[in-house]
Design a protein around this motif. Structure first.
Motif, PDB file in Angstrom:
ATOM      1  N   ALA A 164       2.464  22.571   0.014  1.00 56.54           N
ATOM      2  CA  ALA A 164       2.001  21.213  -0.242  1.00 56.54           C
ATOM      3  C   ALA A 164       1.253  21.205  -1.564  1.00 56.54           C
ATOM      4  CB  ALA A 164       1.082  20.730   0.878  1.00 56.54           C
ATOM      5  N   LEU A 165       1.637  20.323  -2.466  1.00 56.25           N
ATOM      6  CA  LEU A 165       0.928  20.226  -3.735  1.00 56.25           C
ATOM      7  C   LEU A 165      -0.454  19.628  -3.509  1.00 56.25           C
ATOM      8  CD1 LEU A 165       3.762  19.027  -6.133  1.00 56.25           C
ATOM      9  CD2 LEU A 165       2.825  21.330  -5.875  1.00 56.25           C
ATOM     10  N   SER A 166      -1.429  20.171  -4.217  1.00 55.47           N
ATOM     11  CA  SER A 166      -2.805  19.715  -4.091  1.00 55.47           C
ATOM     12  C   SER A 166      -3.520  19.974  -5.409  1.00 55.47           C
ATOM     13  CB  SER A 166      -3.500  20.437  -2.928  1.00 55.47           C
ATOM     14  OG  SER A 166      -4.834  20.000  -2.771  1.00 55.47           O
ATOM     15  N   ASP A 167      -4.796  19.655  -5.455  1.00 55.50           N
ATOM     16  CA  ASP A 167      -5.590  19.971  -6.640  1.00 55.50           C
ATOM     17  C   ASP A 167      -6.319  21.300  -6.493  1.00 55.50           C
ATOM     18  OD1 ASP A 167      -7.254  19.076  -4.663  1.00 55.50           O
ATOM     19  OD2 ASP A 167      -8.458  17.781  -5.948  1.00 55.50           O
ATOM     20  N   ARG A 168      -6.039  22.017  -5.415  1.00 51.94           N
ATOM     21  CA  ARG A 168      -6.660  23.329  -5.215  1.00 51.94           C
ATOM     22  C   ARG A 168      -5.776  24.176  -4.293  1.00 51.94           C
ATOM     23  NH1 ARG A 168      -9.726  19.583  -2.600  1.00 51.94           N
ATOM     24  NH2 ARG A 168     -11.212  19.593  -4.313  1.00 51.94           N
ATOM     25  N   ALA A 169      -5.868  25.454  -4.475  1.00 51.41           N
ATOM     26  CA  ALA A 169      -5.150  26.381  -3.608  1.00 51.41           C
ATOM     27  C   ALA A 169      -5.899  26.542  -2.297  1.00 51.41           C
ATOM     28  CB  ALA A 169      -4.984  27.724  -4.295  1.00 51.41           C
ATOM     29  N   GLY A 170      -5.161  26.644  -1.212  1.00 48.61           N
ATOM     30  CA  GLY A 170      -5.781  26.804   0.095  1.00 48.61           C
ATOM     31  C   GLY A 170      -4.806  26.475   1.195  1.00 48.61           C
ATOM     32  N   THR A 171      -5.287  25.794   2.219  1.00 51.37           N
ATOM     33  CA  THR A 171      -4.435  25.362   3.320  1.00 51.37           C
ATOM     34  C   THR A 171      -4.801  23.927   3.694  1.00 51.37           C
ATOM     35  OG1 THR A 171      -5.949  26.233   5.002  1.00 51.37           O
ATOM     36  CG2 THR A 171      -4.174  27.698   4.253  1.00 51.37           C
ATOM     37  N   ALA A 172      -3.875  23.267   4.359  1.00 51.36           N
ATOM     38  CA  ALA A 172      -4.086  21.909   4.844  1.00 51.36           C
ATOM     39  C   ALA A 172      -3.160  21.698   6.032  1.00 51.36           C
ATOM     40  CB  ALA A 172      -3.820  20.878   3.750  1.00 51.36           C
ATOM     41  N   HIS A 173      -3.243  20.527   6.646  1.00 52.44           N
ATOM     42  CA  HIS A 173      -2.362  20.188   7.756  1.00 52.44           C
ATOM     43  C   HIS A 173      -1.467  19.020   7.354  1.00 52.44           C
ATOM     44  CE1 HIS A 173      -5.544  22.437   9.857  1.00 52.44           C
ATOM     45  NE2 HIS A 173      -4.589  22.740  10.729  1.00 52.44           N
ATOM     46  N   ILE A 174      -0.224  19.060   7.838  1.00 54.70           N
ATOM     47  CA  ILE A 174       0.726  18.010   7.527  1.00 54.70           C
ATOM     48  C   ILE A 174       1.407  17.549   8.805  1.00 54.70           C
ATOM     49  CG2 ILE A 174       2.692  19.561   7.067  1.00 54.70           C
ATOM     50  CD1 ILE A 174       3.381  17.647   4.710  1.00 54.70           C
ATOM     51  N   ALA A 175       1.639  16.234   8.899  1.00 55.77           N
ATOM     52  CA  ALA A 175       2.297  15.664  10.072  1.00 55.77           C
ATOM     53  C   ALA A 175       2.995  14.383   9.666  1.00 55.77           C
ATOM     54  CB  ALA A 175       1.279  15.385  11.184  1.00 55.77           C
ATOM     55  N   ALA A 176       4.045  14.027  10.411  1.00 54.11           N
ATOM     56  CA  ALA A 176       4.744  12.772  10.172  1.00 54.11           C
ATOM     57  C   ALA A 176       3.816  11.614  10.513  1.00 54.11           C
ATOM     58  CB  ALA A 176       6.012  12.701  11.008  1.00 54.11           C
ATOM     59  N   PRO A 196      -4.591  13.081  -7.191  1.00 52.99           N
ATOM     60  CA  PRO A 196      -5.324  14.333  -7.414  1.00 52.99           C
ATOM     61  C   PRO A 196      -4.447  15.458  -7.939  1.00 52.99           C
ATOM     62  CG  PRO A 196      -5.117  13.856  -5.061  1.00 52.99           C
ATOM     63  CD  PRO A 196      -4.685  12.626  -5.794  1.00 52.99           C
ATOM     64  N   VAL A 197      -3.192  15.498  -7.499  1.00 53.65           N
ATOM     65  CA  VAL A 197      -2.283  16.539  -7.987  1.00 53.65           C
ATOM     66  C   VAL A 197      -2.030  16.364  -9.477  1.00 53.65           C
ATOM     67  CG1 VAL A 197       0.108  17.373  -7.881  1.00 53.65           C
ATOM     68  CG2 VAL A 197      -1.177  16.981  -5.772  1.00 53.65           C
TER      69      VAL A 197
END
Length: 296
Positions: A158-170, A217-218
């Motif tokens: 997932a593209l973001s403004d920082r490296a790490g983790t996140a959650h994604i859902a429909a 943000p990206v």
């Protein structure tokens, strides 16, 4: 991609021959109001009593296994590819024609891979398809494998403004609207610049970015850190006609000009610093009135 094989192989989910001929006929009807009505009827007839998926060739030389029941893009391409994001695809084709091969294309929010397949149908291209949502990622990989697109790089982040983790859902019934949030599948996040550097992209001829409201943000991080030589010459950004989204305003503030608006998207070119003119391969600003544009 494991030899680019798919089990079951392409054609397993083909329509009956007479319906496939009808579906292809619909794709040749043009883009008028009568064609829109006819292709809608053809799609309903093709789907009637038949469960997803369907094996079709949506673009020249490209194969896909489509699930029109739960993904708006796949639904629109299934029986009427001439209506699906046609202005955006035309802009990409023009940009490719004006660029030395291979064309460098980043498909951010690749969904089932239809933009990547469309660009691949135009000519030689180096494609980076970015898709973190598990269901869409599976379809993307299947469609690339069916098309023998071993040269396309898939980034399951997932593209973001920082490296790490996140959650994604429909977010709803449309598979193409998966978004980052507080719940869902945990995915890796990565800034766009970091991803391009990791993949050895020295230039980006075109960027399509549709990441469900996370574009600003990206892009802000990318434009702040990336050398100007890496900025995409053409960008397709989700921004409904008449709307000035934060991401669109950001791009305009960094020298991009709107060359066309569709119902769902803004097509932007990076202006020449000396003249302020849009680059080669783009057109004058147009307000596209076609109502068939959909999620990428």
């Amino acid at each position: 991609m494991g030899g680019m094989t798919v089990d079951p192989p392409f054609g397993t989910h083909a329509l009956p021959p007479w319906l496939e001929r009808l579906r292809r006929f619909g794709g040749r009807l043009g883009r008028g109001a009568a064609a829109r009505r006819a292709t809608s009827a053809i799609r309903r007839l093709c789907q009637a009593g038949r469960p997803d998926p369907f094996d079709v060739e949506p673009f020249a030389g490209q194969r896909a296994r489509l699930y029109p029941s739960d993904n708006l893009s796949e639904k629109r391409v299934f029986a009427a590819p001439q209506f699906w994001d046609w202005a955006e695809r035309a802009a990409l084709a023009r940009a490719m024609a004006a660029t030395d091969a291979p064309f460098h294309f980043v498909d951010a929010g690749a969904n089932a891979g239809l933009y990547s397949l469309a660009v691949r149908s135009f000519g030689p291209a180096r494609i980076l398809a970015v898709e973190p949502a598990p269901a869409a990622l599976s379809r993307l990989r299947t469609n690339l494998a069916l098309s023998g697109a071993a040269e396309v790089t898939v980034a399951p982040v997932a593209l973001s403004d920082r490296a790490g983790t996140a959650h994604i859902a429909a977010a709803g019934s449309n598979l193409g609207e998966a978004a980052l949030g507080d719940a869902g599948t945990e995915v890796e996040t990565l800034p766009l610049l970091d991803l391009l550097e990791a993949q050895g992209f020295g230039r980006v001829d075109a960027l399509k970015i549709d990441i469900e409201g996370h574009e600003e943000p990206v892009l802000a991080d990318f434009l702040a850190r990336a050398p100007a030589a890496l900025w995409p010459r053409l960008a397709i950004l989700e921004a409904r006609r008449g709307a000035e989204t934060p991401a669109l305003a950001l791009m305009r503030a960094h020298g991009y000009v709107i060359v066309e608006r569709t119902k769902m998207n803004a097509i932007l070119g990076l202006a020449h610093a000396e003249t302020g003119a849009a680059p080669a391969g783009t057109t004058q600003l147009q307000e596209n009135t076609d109502g068939a544009d959909g999620k990428a």
